[in-house]
Motif scaffolding. Structure first.
Motif, PDB file in Angstrom:
ATOM      1  N   GLY A 172      -5.049  -0.626  -7.080  1.00  0.00           N
ATOM      2  CA  GLY A 172      -3.827   0.143  -7.301  1.00  0.00           C
ATOM      3  C   GLY A 172      -3.138   0.669  -6.066  1.00  0.00           C
ATOM      4  O   GLY A 172      -2.251   1.517  -6.169  1.00  0.00           O
ATOM      5  N   ARG A 173      -3.484   0.166  -4.883  1.00  0.00           N
ATOM      6  CA  ARG A 173      -2.892   0.714  -3.657  1.00  0.00           C
ATOM      7  C   ARG A 173      -1.561   0.072  -3.283  1.00  0.00           C
ATOM      8  O   ARG A 173      -0.669   0.732  -2.748  1.00  0.00           O
ATOM      9  CB  ARG A 173      -3.861   0.567  -2.481  1.00  0.00           C
ATOM     10  CG  ARG A 173      -5.174   1.304  -2.644  1.00  0.00           C
ATOM     11  CD  ARG A 173      -6.027   1.210  -1.378  1.00  0.00           C
ATOM     12  NE  ARG A 173      -6.212  -0.177  -0.958  1.00  0.00           N
ATOM     13  CZ  ARG A 173      -5.654  -0.701   0.132  1.00  0.00           C
ATOM     14  NH1 ARG A 173      -4.859   0.030   0.902  1.00  0.00           N
ATOM     15  NH2 ARG A 173      -5.874  -1.961   0.452  1.00  0.00           N
ATOM     16  N   GLY A 211       5.065 -10.427  -0.110  1.00  0.00           N
ATOM     17  CA  GLY A 211       4.651  -9.210   0.580  1.00  0.00           C
ATOM     18  C   GLY A 211       4.011  -8.198  -0.364  1.00  0.00           C
ATOM     19  O   GLY A 211       4.499  -7.985  -1.475  1.00  0.00           O
ATOM     20  N   VAL A 212       2.936  -7.597   0.073  1.00  0.00           N
ATOM     21  CA  VAL A 212       2.312  -6.487  -0.634  1.00  0.00           C
ATOM     22  C   VAL A 212       2.298  -5.313   0.339  1.00  0.00           C
ATOM     23  O   VAL A 212       1.759  -5.415   1.446  1.00  0.00           O
ATOM     24  CB  VAL A 212       0.878  -6.816  -1.095  1.00  0.00           C
ATOM     25  CG1 VAL A 212       0.244  -5.589  -1.754  1.00  0.00           C
ATOM     26  CG2 VAL A 212       0.886  -7.988  -2.057  1.00  0.00           C
ATOM     27  N   TYR A 213       2.887  -4.198  -0.083  1.00  0.00           N
ATOM     28  CA  TYR A 213       3.090  -3.059   0.806  1.00  0.00           C
ATOM     29  C   TYR A 213       2.273  -1.852   0.350  1.00  0.00           C
ATOM     30  O   TYR A 213       2.195  -1.556  -0.848  1.00  0.00           O
ATOM     31  CB  TYR A 213       4.573  -2.711   0.876  1.00  0.00           C
ATOM     32  CG  TYR A 213       5.398  -3.789   1.566  1.00  0.00           C
ATOM     33  CD1 TYR A 213       5.712  -3.684   2.913  1.00  0.00           C
ATOM     34  CD2 TYR A 213       5.836  -4.913   0.865  1.00  0.00           C
ATOM     35  CE1 TYR A 213       6.444  -4.677   3.560  1.00  0.00           C
ATOM     36  CE2 TYR A 213       6.562  -5.915   1.502  1.00  0.00           C
ATOM     37  CZ  TYR A 213       6.870  -5.783   2.846  1.00  0.00           C
ATOM     38  OH  TYR A 213       7.587  -6.771   3.478  1.00  0.00           O
ATOM     39  N   ASP A 227       0.384  -5.433   3.843  1.00  0.00           N
ATOM     40  CA  ASP A 227      -1.068  -5.570   3.885  1.00  0.00           C
ATOM     41  C   ASP A 227      -1.459  -6.907   3.267  1.00  0.00           C
ATOM     42  O   ASP A 227      -0.771  -7.416   2.375  1.00  0.00           O
ATOM     43  CB  ASP A 227      -1.726  -4.422   3.121  1.00  0.00           C
ATOM     44  CG  ASP A 227      -3.203  -4.291   3.412  1.00  0.00           C
ATOM     45  OD1 ASP A 227      -3.682  -4.985   4.333  1.00  0.00           O
ATOM     46  OD2 ASP A 227      -3.882  -3.504   2.733  1.00  0.00           O
ATOM     47  N   THR A 228      -2.534  -7.472   3.752  1.00  0.00           N
ATOM     48  CA  THR A 228      -3.034  -8.732   3.203  1.00  0.00           C
ATOM     49  C   THR A 228      -4.088  -8.417   2.156  1.00  0.00           C
ATOM     50  O   THR A 228      -5.192  -7.970   2.482  1.00  0.00           O
ATOM     51  CB  THR A 228      -3.642  -9.613   4.312  1.00  0.00           C
ATOM     52  OG1 THR A 228      -2.646  -9.870   5.302  1.00  0.00           O
ATOM     53  CG2 THR A 228      -4.130 -10.936   3.730  1.00  0.00           C
ATOM     54  N   VAL A 229      -3.717  -8.593   0.907  1.00  0.00           N
ATOM     55  CA  VAL A 229      -4.638  -8.296  -0.195  1.00  0.00           C
ATOM     56  C   VAL A 229      -4.682  -9.494  -1.135  1.00  0.00           C
ATOM     57  O   VAL A 229      -3.836 -10.383  -1.085  1.00  0.00           O
ATOM     58  CB  VAL A 229      -4.200  -7.032  -0.970  1.00  0.00           C
ATOM     59  CG1 VAL A 229      -4.151  -5.818  -0.065  1.00  0.00           C
ATOM     60  CG2 VAL A 229      -2.842  -7.244  -1.638  1.00  0.00           C
TER      61      VAL A 229
END
Length: 252
Positions: free
Chosen positions: A98-99, A169-171, A197-199
């Protein structure tokens, strides 16, 4: 003498606001990526009673009292929801407790969401329907043209021939307390600057809302009963005050 009206009326207002929040949570139980809100209330600052001690107006505190409870703040629970496998070529779900958030370029600026039910707009850009275009790790819009793609575990998308198309993109925000949820369920960063961030992303899957329907039903029933109790007591209090003022008037 009439301070009870403050307590009872404020209770009705607070419970009414609580019901609004619960109703919104329940209405979005099936909304992809929706995050449940929790309502809190607080009392007015205490009203101080003072006793005038002498001609120099030196006041002596003799007690304190709060007259009313008022709506205070909404807290959003960003806990990750469960995943549904859809098999759709442009569905993505973030797996990071959930970040992180997808970034969407809307008419009102960049907004953030956990919803990953994407599609292609009229110009072939990856977009979230009715909101705007999805941004990559560099904050740029992603042109796909086709939905016949393959992906890796981190949102990198390729053509069937192996050509690189872009990376979703994941921020991540250092502090989510400043995020403001708009009426569309998107999050306004409120001036905060997230970092890419790389998730892990699940392709062909969507994240469910984290609304617990049974829990919300229990809250709704208890809050509704509290609201009705406050309304009943307000009517009774009004009758008591009417009798009191009427009797006092006859005594005079």
């Amino acid at each position: 003498m009439f301070s009870g009206f403050y307590n009872l009326a404020s209770g009705m207002i607070t419970h009414g606001k609580h019901l609004d929040v619960i109703s919104n949570n329940m209405a979005n139980v099936a909304t992809t990526g929706f995050k449940v809100d929790t309502f809190t209330g607080q009392t007015f600052d205490e009203v101080m009673y003072s006793l005038v001690g002498n001609k120099d107006k030196n006041f002596i505190d003799i007690g304190e009292r709060s007259y009313a409870t008022v709506p205070s703040q909404l807290y959003t629970d960003y806990t990750q929801g469960s995943f549904d496998e859809t098999g759709m070529p442009l569905d993505f779900a973030i797996d990071d407790d959930g970040r992180g958030f997808f970034a969407i370029q809307t008419d009102a600026g960049i907004r953030y969401t956990r919803a990953g039910d994407f599609s292609l707009d009229d110009e072939g850009y990856l977009s979230l329907p009715d909101h705007g275009r999805v941004l990559d790790v560099n904050g740029e819009e992603i042109a796909l043209v086709t939905d016949k793609i393959s992906t890796d575990d981190f949102g990198r998308m390729y053509t069937q021939n192996g050509g690189f198309l872009g990376q979703i993109g994941v921020y991540v925000f250092e502090d989510t307390e400043g995020l403001v949820k708009d009426p569309m369920g998107m999050f306004d960063p409120g001036g905060a600057q997230p970092e890419a961030d790389t998730v892990r992303l699940h392709h062909g899957m969507l994240e469910r809302s984290n609304v617990g329907l049974a829990q919300q039903m229990v809250k709704m029933i208890s809050t509704q009963r509290a609201y009705q109790s406050s309304a009943t007591l307000t009517k009774m209090y009004d009758q008591v005050m009417s009798h009191a003022t009427g009797d006092l008037g006859r005594l005079q």
